[in-house]
Design an enzyme around this catalytic site. Sequence first.
Site: not given
Length: 207
Positions: A100-101
């Site tokens: 993800c981030t």
Amino acid sequence: MDIVIPLFDHFEPLDAIGPYEILAYVPGATVRFVAAEPGLVQDTLGSLPVHVPTRYSEVERCDVLLIPGGGSFRTMVDDPGFLGWVRRIHDGTRFTTSVCTGSLVLGAAGLLDGLTATTHWDAAAELESYGAVYTPERVVRHDRVITSAGVSSGIDMAVRLAALLTDEVTAQAIQLYTEYDPQPPFGTGSVAKAPVEVLERARTLGQ
């Protein structure tokens, strides 16, 4: 085999726990969570505090570094000391990975310059601000660097990583043991498939 997952407040729980569930079954592997300071680290949803006994600064090397995402990435990218640690650890890893981030942390550390990489779909522009080229693929590998897209894709990445660390039969056995055979009830798991009203609703969930 030492696998290290840094946790900061507001981490996305599945980003960390999904890969942990897979990688903990890799023969000979030990998965460790580390934090800025020993103690409780709170997830982004607010109900899953995790007690982490080890400072990341105590880790001098590991075989696999896995950076989860969530709101925690903002703390990580704004911490020069942590980014310096990521760069030092990366020098000695077999694989440096993100979910993800978490890929924005790798970008901020200078590890994705000019590379295609993936992240949560809503963070694509921010990823590119760190010199990467965004792609919507679920898992992207460049030699020792592996990025995966939003949240659930970390499980896909971990199964692939298990194969790289051992062999395909072992990875397939882990996939079978954890019964990872996704059959989602709706076909809206990517921006390309989701209707506009679903996309608009999804944008409100992380606020």
